[in-house]
Design an enzyme around this catalytic site. Structure first.
Site, PDB file in Angstrom:
ATOM      1  N   TYR A 128       0.862  -1.385   0.135  1.00 61.43           N
ATOM      2  CA  TYR A 128      -0.082  -0.064   0.126  1.00 61.43           C
ATOM      3  C   TYR A 128       0.896   1.263  -0.165  1.00 61.43           C
ATOM      4  CZ  TYR A 128       0.677   0.079   5.174  1.00 61.43           C
ATOM      5  OH  TYR A 128       1.146   0.121   6.437  1.00 61.43           O
TER       6      TYR A 128
ATOM      7  N   LYS B 131      -8.173   1.916  24.162  1.00 64.38           N
ATOM      8  CA  LYS B 131      -6.900   2.750  23.779  1.00 64.38           C
ATOM      9  C   LYS B 131      -7.534   4.278  23.421  1.00 64.38           C
ATOM     10  CE  LYS B 131      -6.049  -0.211  20.811  1.00 64.38           C
ATOM     11  NZ  LYS B 131      -5.396  -0.915  19.570  1.00 64.38           N
ATOM     12  N   LEU B 132      -7.102   5.016  24.054  1.00 66.21           N
ATOM     13  CA  LEU B 132      -7.694   6.709  24.016  1.00 66.21           C
ATOM     14  C   LEU B 132      -6.677   7.375  23.321  1.00 66.21           C
ATOM     15  CD1 LEU B 132      -9.025   6.793  27.562  1.00 66.21           C
ATOM     16  CD2 LEU B 132     -10.210   5.982  25.623  1.00 66.21           C
ATOM     17  N   GLY B 133      -5.702   7.005  22.513  1.00 62.00           N
ATOM     18  CA  GLY B 133      -4.865   7.870  21.857  1.00 62.00           C
ATOM     19  C   GLY B 133      -4.106   8.697  22.733  1.00 62.00           C
TER      20      GLY B 133
ATOM     21  N   GLY C 108      -0.988   1.300  18.678  1.00 57.95           N
ATOM     22  CA  GLY C 108      -1.918   0.418  19.465  1.00 57.95           C
ATOM     23  C   GLY C 108      -1.643  -1.089  19.096  1.00 57.95           C
ATOM     24  N   ASP C 109      -0.719  -1.597  18.146  1.00 60.33           N
ATOM     25  CA  ASP C 109      -0.504  -2.913  17.787  1.00 60.33           C
ATOM     26  C   ASP C 109       0.548  -2.799  19.180  1.00 60.33           C
ATOM     27  OD1 ASP C 109      -1.915  -2.629  15.892  1.00 60.33           O
ATOM     28  OD2 ASP C 109      -0.225  -2.101  14.415  1.00 60.33           O
TER      29      ASP C 109
HETATM   30  P1  ADP Z   1      -4.441   2.795  17.666  1.00 60.09           P
HETATM   31  O1  ADP Z   1      -2.894   2.827  17.322  1.00 60.09           O
HETATM   32  O2  ADP Z   1      -4.799   1.310  17.873  1.00 60.09           O
HETATM   33  O3  ADP Z   1      -5.477   3.665  16.877  1.00 60.09           O
HETATM   34  P2  ADP Z   1      -4.166   4.935  19.975  1.00 60.09           P
HETATM   35  O4  ADP Z   1      -4.058   5.875  18.745  1.00 60.09           O
HETATM   36  O5  ADP Z   1      -5.204   4.943  20.799  1.00 60.09           O
HETATM   37  O6  ADP Z   1      -4.475   3.421  19.116  1.00 60.09           O
HETATM   38  O7  ADP Z   1      -2.777   4.798  20.310  1.00 60.09           O
HETATM   39  C1  ADP Z   1      -2.410   3.389  21.337  1.00 60.09           C
HETATM   40  C2  ADP Z   1      -1.590   3.887  22.285  1.00 60.09           C
HETATM   41  O8  ADP Z   1      -0.515   4.671  21.884  1.00 60.09           O
HETATM   42  C3  ADP Z   1      -2.387   4.626  23.331  1.00 60.09           C
HETATM   43  O9  ADP Z   1      -3.010   4.110  24.437  1.00 60.09           O
HETATM   44  C4  ADP Z   1      -1.052   5.460  24.129  1.00 60.09           C
HETATM   45  O10 ADP Z   1      -0.389   4.440  25.004  1.00 60.09           O
HETATM   46  C5  ADP Z   1      -0.123   5.507  22.910  1.00 60.09           C
HETATM   47  N1  ADP Z   1      -0.247   6.858  22.395  1.00 60.09           N
HETATM   48  C6  ADP Z   1      -0.976   7.252  21.353  1.00 60.09           C
HETATM   49  N2  ADP Z   1      -1.055   8.530  21.045  1.00 60.09           N
HETATM   50  C7  ADP Z   1      -0.015   9.308  21.900  1.00 60.09           C
HETATM   51  C8  ADP Z   1       0.561  10.539  22.341  1.00 60.09           C
HETATM   52  N3  ADP Z   1       0.089  11.413  21.418  1.00 60.09           N
HETATM   53  N4  ADP Z   1       1.563  10.418  23.097  1.00 60.09           N
HETATM   54  C9  ADP Z   1       1.995   9.465  23.870  1.00 60.09           C
HETATM   55  N5  ADP Z   1       1.374   8.292  23.524  1.00 60.09           N
HETATM   56  C10 ADP Z   1       0.409   7.973  22.739  1.00 60.09           C
END
Ligand code: ADP
Length: 314
Positions: free
Chosen positions: A91, A225-227, A256-257
């Site tokens: 991709y 997971k809350l980003g 997230g992985d």
């Molecule tokens: P996915 O990648 O599955 O969409 P998230 O974006 O919620 O999941 O991110 C997964 C994890 O990565 C979060 O729970 C946190 O531990 C870490 N993370 C994501 N964004 C940030 C950030 N801006 N700063 C620090 N850690 C982050």
């Protein structure tokens, strides 16, 4: 020896535009390794677990690159099949402003030919965790059947089932995806949804309400997971939010992985669910400090160092 953790899915080569602009304009690409469950496997392995990967790859240079990558990470590839006459999916990623767009070439990829017959049952029965995702199920009907078969084999043998819903509406209709993902959550022990996916799956907004609904289906743990908001660890016994570590964020691909891979690995090392969430949150935060999904995935030592720093600053 059989690995403790076995993951299944579709790995794909990534070509990330070297400059902003549409794919009609850009002049080159950085090649990288993509695929949610491949990232998971690498994270679990770097955190110290013995990991095996299951998939079909094209009998092409990209397929062989993946084999080299996993072998260099110490991941067991004895059940990875190189399929003659088929291709490994790829991709392209273009960036315009802060948004990304993706163009996939994966239709009829070798990975999509994976079926229940490819599940090495005895190998799986001797593992401790089986991990797959909504993407592993979306790649084809036969792969979806294979996930359910593997989960069935795993559950009967007392192997823990780990699952990341990773909802990709581009790969399948949302109605079908929702039905299959919710069913799979009910068959899983550990579930790792992102808030965005969980909102789309449940129609709910509030993280606590989402956790209630998903836990009611049966898993023993949901890590929502809350980003940049960290992660909500939810079990039938309680809830706790773990905020992210204040790191300099470069690229959140694969965060997230890494969270899920680090969590499972810590669990197998005997940590409590709360400790697993703490370590996985630190590992995921560290992953965001470098480009791409694979390179910045930390090892156990880097995560420990970050957590020790935290303790000193308390
Ligand atoms: P996915 O990648 O599955 O969409 P998230 O974006 O919620 O999941 O991110 C997964 C994890 O990565 C979060 O729970 C946190 O531990 C870490 N993370 C994501 N964004 C940030 C950030 N801006 N700063 C620090 N850690 C982050």
């Amino acid at each position: 020896m059989t690995p403790e953790v076995i993951a299944f899915g579709e790995p794909m080569l990534e070509f990330n535009a070297v400059e902003p602009g549409s794919l009609r304009e850009v002049h080159g690409y950085h090649a990288g390794y993509g695929g949610d469950t491949s990232n998971f496997a690498i994270a679990a392995s770097r955190m110290g677990s013995q990991v095996g990967y299951l998939c079909r790859l094209g009998d092409d240079d990209f397929g062989r690159n993946f084999l080299d990558l996993w072998q260099s990470e110490g991941i067991d590839t004895r059940h990875v099949v190189l399929e003659k006459g088929s291709v490994t999916g790829i991709y392209f990623v273009a960036r315009t402003g802060s948004s990304h767009s993706f163009l996939y070439y994966r239709q009829d990829s070798a990975a999509s030919h994976f079926s229940s017959r490819d599940i090495p049952e005895q190998y799986l029965r001797s593992a401790r965790v089986f991990h797959s995702s909504g993407i592993s199920q979306a790649i084809s009907n036969s792969a979806c059947d294979a996930v359910f078969h593997a989960i069935d084999v795993a559950r009967q043998a007392g192997v823990l089932v780990s699952y990341d819903p990773n909802l990709r509406p581009r790969l399948w209709g949302v109605g079908r995806a929702r039905a299959i993902i919710l069913e799979t959550i009910g068959l899983s022990d550990f579930v790792f949804p992102s808030l965005e996916d969980a909102q789309l799956l449940t129609g709910l907004e509030d993280p606590e309400a989402i956790a209630d609904l998903l836990l009611a289906r049966g898993p023993q743990m949901v890590a929502l997971k809350l980003g940049s908001g960290g992660v909500l660890l939810a079990t039938p016994q309680g809830r706790r939010v773990f905020p992210v570590h204040p790191v300099e964020v470069t690229d959140t691909t694969g965060a997230g992985d890494t969270f899920a891979g680090a969590f499972v690995s810590c669990y197998l090392q005997g940590k409590s669910l709360e400790e697993c969430a703490q370590w996985a949150n630190a590992a995921a935060s560290l992953t965001t400090t470098g480009w791409g999904a694979v390179n910045p995935i930390p090892g156990l030592g880097a995560v420990k160092k970050l957590l020790d720093l935290d303790l000193k600053t308390v």
